[in-house]
Scaffold this motif. Structure first.
Motif, mmCIF file in Angstrom:
data_model
loop_
_atom_site.group_PDB
_atom_site.id
_atom_site.type_symbol
_atom_site.label_atom_id
_atom_site.label_comp_id
_atom_site.label_asym_id
_atom_site.label_seq_id
_atom_site.Cartn_x
_atom_site.Cartn_y
_atom_site.Cartn_z
ATOM 1 N N VAL A 1 0.845 -1.203 0.000
ATOM 2 C CA VAL A 1 0.000 0.000 0.000
ATOM 3 C C VAL A 1 0.879 1.251 0.000
ATOM 4 O O VAL A 1 0.592 2.240 -0.688
ATOM 5 C CB VAL A 1 -0.959 0.001 1.211
ATOM 6 C CG1 VAL A 1 -1.703 1.332 1.299
ATOM 7 C CG2 VAL A 1 -1.958 -1.144 1.104
ATOM 8 N N MET A 2 1.973 1.222 0.755
ATOM 9 C CA MET A 2 2.889 2.370 0.780
ATOM 10 C C MET A 2 3.524 2.584 -0.596
ATOM 11 O O MET A 2 3.696 3.726 -1.043
ATOM 12 C CB MET A 2 3.955 2.146 1.850
ATOM 13 C CG MET A 2 3.410 2.208 3.270
ATOM 14 S SD MET A 2 4.476 1.364 4.488
ATOM 15 C CE MET A 2 5.912 2.419 4.463
ATOM 16 N N ILE A 3 3.875 1.491 -1.281
ATOM 17 C CA ILE A 3 4.410 1.599 -2.643
ATOM 18 C C ILE A 3 3.344 2.176 -3.566
ATOM 19 O O ILE A 3 3.617 3.039 -4.417
ATOM 20 C CB ILE A 3 4.892 0.227 -3.148
ATOM 21 C CG1 ILE A 3 6.150 -0.216 -2.392
ATOM 22 C CG2 ILE A 3 5.169 0.261 -4.649
ATOM 23 C CD1 ILE A 3 6.619 -1.624 -2.712
ATOM 24 N N LEU A 4 2.102 1.711 -3.395
ATOM 25 C CA LEU A 4 0.980 2.177 -4.214
ATOM 26 C C LEU A 4 0.803 3.688 -4.069
ATOM 27 O O LEU A 4 0.622 4.406 -5.057
ATOM 28 C CB LEU A 4 -0.283 1.435 -3.787
ATOM 29 C CG LEU A 4 -1.540 1.595 -4.643
ATOM 30 C CD1 LEU A 4 -1.291 1.200 -6.081
ATOM 31 C CD2 LEU A 4 -2.662 0.749 -4.055
ATOM 32 N N LYS A 5 0.875 4.182 -2.842
ATOM 33 C CA LYS A 5 0.737 5.626 -2.609
ATOM 34 C C LYS A 5 1.840 6.399 -3.321
ATOM 35 O O LYS A 5 1.598 7.444 -3.941
ATOM 36 C CB LYS A 5 0.771 5.923 -1.108
ATOM 37 C CG LYS A 5 0.589 7.407 -0.764
ATOM 38 C CD LYS A 5 0.548 7.620 0.739
ATOM 39 C CE LYS A 5 0.410 9.095 1.106
ATOM 40 N NZ LYS A 5 -0.852 9.681 0.631
ATOM 41 N N LEU A 6 3.056 5.871 -3.254
ATOM 42 C CA LEU A 6 4.191 6.524 -3.901
ATOM 43 C C LEU A 6 4.003 6.583 -5.416
ATOM 44 O O LEU A 6 4.282 7.594 -6.059
ATOM 45 C CB LEU A 6 5.472 5.768 -3.549
ATOM 46 C CG LEU A 6 6.791 6.350 -4.049
ATOM 47 C CD1 LEU A 6 7.043 7.729 -3.448
ATOM 48 C CD2 LEU A 6 7.942 5.414 -3.715
ATOM 49 N N LEU A 7 3.489 5.500 -5.992
ATOM 50 C CA LEU A 7 3.296 5.439 -7.441
ATOM 51 C C LEU A 7 2.228 6.419 -7.914
ATOM 52 O O LEU A 7 2.261 6.878 -9.065
ATOM 53 C CB LEU A 7 2.918 4.015 -7.858
ATOM 54 C CG LEU A 7 3.994 2.946 -7.656
ATOM 55 C CD1 LEU A 7 3.433 1.567 -7.922
ATOM 56 C CD2 LEU A 7 5.195 3.215 -8.545
ATOM 57 N N LEU A 8 1.275 6.739 -7.047
ATOM 58 C CA LEU A 8 0.196 7.654 -7.416
ATOM 59 C C LEU A 8 0.597 9.123 -7.292
ATOM 60 O O LEU A 8 -0.111 10.009 -7.756
ATOM 61 C CB LEU A 8 -1.040 7.393 -6.543
ATOM 62 C CG LEU A 8 -1.736 6.046 -6.760
ATOM 63 C CD1 LEU A 8 -2.810 5.824 -5.723
ATOM 64 C CD2 LEU A 8 -2.326 5.958 -8.168
ATOM 65 N N GLU A 9 1.739 9.372 -6.642
ATOM 66 C CA GLU A 9 2.207 10.741 -6.500
ATOM 67 C C GLU A 9 2.991 11.171 -7.733
ATOM 68 O O GLU A 9 3.584 10.357 -8.428
ATOM 69 C CB GLU A 9 3.097 10.871 -5.256
ATOM 70 C CG GLU A 9 2.357 10.614 -3.957
ATOM 71 C CD GLU A 9 3.298 10.578 -2.756
ATOM 72 O OE1 GLU A 9 4.525 10.602 -2.949
ATOM 73 O OE2 GLU A 9 2.784 10.518 -1.626
ATOM 74 N N GLU A 10 3.005 12.471 -7.994
ATOM 75 C CA GLU A 10 3.774 13.009 -9.116
ATOM 76 C C GLU A 10 5.174 13.353 -8.611
ATOM 77 O O GLU A 10 5.394 14.365 -7.959
ATOM 78 C CB GLU A 10 3.087 14.254 -9.686
ATOM 79 C CG GLU A 10 1.751 13.960 -10.335
ATOM 80 C CD GLU A 10 1.107 15.203 -10.927
ATOM 81 O OE1 GLU A 10 1.743 16.282 -10.900
ATOM 82 O OE2 GLU A 10 -0.023 15.098 -11.403
ATOM 83 N N VAL A 11 6.112 12.460 -8.890
ATOM 84 C CA VAL A 11 7.481 12.654 -8.398
ATOM 85 C C VAL A 11 8.471 12.491 -9.539
ATOM 86 O O VAL A 11 8.167 11.901 -10.582
ATOM 87 C CB VAL A 11 7.822 11.658 -7.266
ATOM 88 C CG1 VAL A 11 6.847 11.808 -6.107
ATOM 89 C CG2 VAL A 11 7.828 10.221 -7.773
ATOM 90 N N ASP A 12 9.675 13.035 -9.319
ATOM 91 C CA ASP A 12 10.739 12.959 -10.330
ATOM 92 C C ASP A 12 11.859 12.021 -9.917
ATOM 93 O O ASP A 12 12.594 11.509 -10.768
ATOM 94 C CB ASP A 12 11.327 14.357 -10.565
ATOM 95 C CG ASP A 12 10.258 15.359 -10.981
ATOM 96 O OD1 ASP A 12 9.604 15.117 -12.000
ATOM 97 O OD2 ASP A 12 10.073 16.363 -10.262
ATOM 98 N N ILE A 13 12.012 11.834 -8.603
ATOM 99 C CA ILE A 13 13.073 10.967 -8.076
ATOM 100 C C ILE A 13 12.484 10.114 -6.964
ATOM 101 O O ILE A 13 11.803 10.638 -6.078
ATOM 102 C CB ILE A 13 14.253 11.792 -7.520
ATOM 103 C CG1 ILE A 13 14.855 12.686 -8.615
ATOM 104 C CG2 ILE A 13 15.332 10.885 -6.938
ATOM 105 C CD1 ILE A 13 15.888 13.686 -8.103
#
Length: 498
Positions: A130-142
């Motif tokens: 779930v924590m990975i899922l949240k990260l994937l849904l965020e707009e990030v560059d690194i």
């Protein structure tokens, strides 16, 4: 995309990194490795913000890039959250991300029903997903990932490897998983604490993990060989010079009636003293200062190969009164080493606890390592107290010697357990398993949290353990090197696959 220049991180009473410079570009996959407590997670966190308990100097230039951070474990405040509320601000946020959400949900092998569960009801691996899922849904560059493989099942581990390799965004990650390191990293950052953990050192290697390990071992062996040779030659020259000086000194004592000979001998002694001073200034190649490899071993176990260890038959496996698998059968005889694998949330930890509860009442010395170290350690304040209740000086000295072999400093031995890193807690539990002369080992993720440079030793010791081992692991090298039999747990039960 990211510049780190002349970074110093000081955590009293020592530096974790000093004069650290690294430039990270598009597509870089940077693995941070090192022993427990060397500052790997701290370095990662300092890229986001400076924790108040640290002194940090230097320059971190994000160049406008957005960082996405996966912590090593879920913050306690989220345990009572529903997964939906953790992932989304509101219903609108959910619908705006619905396509990506279901794409990634499927890729990390989660069902949508997890949305309406509270975090505290999830398995360790499901929390990480779930924590990975949240990260994937965020707009990030690194991406910054702190131990992303902890508790993940094998299928998700393979997906994570593919994701790291396929994304063109930089990924900076801390990991103890040697297979992940070998399959993904193209830059290795190795943080060390040498000279009895009083001095920090870092190495930055542009290349793959296996090349780094082989090059490092080759360099250490070569430098050690040169250093030892130079010291032997130095000692020979010193002894030869001492013999000559002793001879001249004896001649001087016998030349008191011959002033001419005395002057010659005095001049010769002066020359020899000059050679001695010059020899003493010789700069020798240093013996490499490296973190010592951990050392431990188990005593011989005398369990006959014909002895039945476990004959388990249960109609189903249940968690919180909910059936999660069909009937389970497991028969273990003699000194078999078995590993149980399976998807997150299928009940592996529940099953191994049932096995422990059955075996702890048998006439064997059972060594148990829980996935949650605090289940075992919470009732103890200090490391030595956890291992022995004895107050005898010789018993305490023995414990401290064993902890020293596991790379504990005297400060860590005397400090509180709660201040130890997870890797040090794992090694503390392993030390107790050795000293209590365990005959059967029940281990839930034994190589988790331990440095990739120490894990080969742990695998070698466990592979040679001549008693039964019943374990859970997603560590592919552990499964390959330690297991005699591998069982997969599914909703249909437990089946042998190796």
């Amino acid at each position: 995309m990211l510049e780190i220049k002349n970074l110093d991180i000081f955590l009293y009473p020592k530096y974790l990194v000093k004069n650290f410079t690294l430039y990270i570009n598009k597509g870089d996959k940077v693995a941070i490795i090192g022993e427990e407590g060397n500052g790997k997670s701290t370095l990662l966190k300092c890229l986001i913000e400076t924790p108040s308990h640290l002194e940090v100097k230097g320059e971190i230039n994000l160049k406008g890039n957005r960082l996405g951070y996966l912590p090593q474990q879920l913050e306690e405040k989220y345990l009572n959250f529903r997964v939906f509320d953790y992932l989304f601000k509101n219903e609108t946020d959910y619908f705006n991300n619905i396509n990506e959400f279901y794409k990634y949900l499927n890729e990390v092998n989660l069902k949508d029903e997890v949305l309406y569960q509270e975090f505290k009801t999830l398995s360790g691996g499901e929390k990480v997903k779930v924590m990975i899922l949240k990260l994937l849904l965020e707009e990030v560059d690194i991406y910054l990932l702190d131990e992303p493989t902890n508790d993940l099942d094998l299928s998700t581990l393979i997906w994570l490897e593919n994701f790291i390799n396929s994304t063109n965004k930089p990924v900076i990650f801390v990991s103890h998983d040697e297979t992940l390191l070998s399959n993904t990293a193209n830059i290795i950052v190795h943080l060390e604490q040498v000279k009895n953990k009083s001095e920090c050192r870092h190495t930055i290697f542009k290349g793959d993990y296996e090349s780094y390990v082989n090059l490092r071992l080759s360099h250490i062996a070569h430098q050690t060989q040169i250093a030892n040779f130079e010291r032997k030659e130095f000692q020979k020259r010193k002894e030869r010079l001492n013999r000559i000086m002793q001879k001249v000194e004896n001649q001087q004592n016998n030349a008191v009636r011959d002033p001419s000979l005395g002057r010659l001998l005095k001049k010769k002694m002066h020359s020899l003293k000059s050679q001695e001073r010059k020899l003493d200034k010789t700069e020798l190649t240093e013996v490499p200062a490296v973190e010592e490899v951990i050392k431990f071993s188990f005593k011989e176990v005398n369990i006959p190969n014909s002895r039945v260890i476990l004959d388990l038959e249960i109609p189903s496996l249940e968690v919180d009164n909910k059936k999660i698998t069909d009937s389970i059968s497991l028969y273990i005889k003699g000194n078999e080493h078995i590993v149980i694998i399976g998807e997150n949330g299928v009940g592996k930890t529940t099953l191994i606890k049932i096995i422990y509860d059955i075996l702890k009442d048998k006439p064997f010395k059972i060594g148990y390592m829980s996935q949650n170290y605090d289940e075992i350690l919470n009732n103890y304040e200090y490391p030595v107290e956890f291992i022995t209740s004895s107050k005898k000086k010789e018993d305490i000295t023995k414990v401290r010697q064993y902890l020293g072999n596991m790379n504990f400093t005297s400060e860590e031995m005397s400090g509180k357990i709660k201040d130890l890193s997870n890797g040090s807690k794992a090694k503390l539990i392993l030390t107790k398993l050795v000293l209590t002369k365990s005959e059967i080992l029940i281990l839930d993720e034994p190589t988790r949290n331990v440095s990739p440079l120490s894990n080969p030793t742990i695998r070698k010791v466990l592979a040679s353990f001549n008693g039964p081992i019943i374990s859970i692991s997603h560590d592919r090298k552990y499964i390959e090197e330690v297991a005699d039999k591998v069982y997969v747990l599914t909703k249909n039960g437990l089946n042998e696959i190796k």
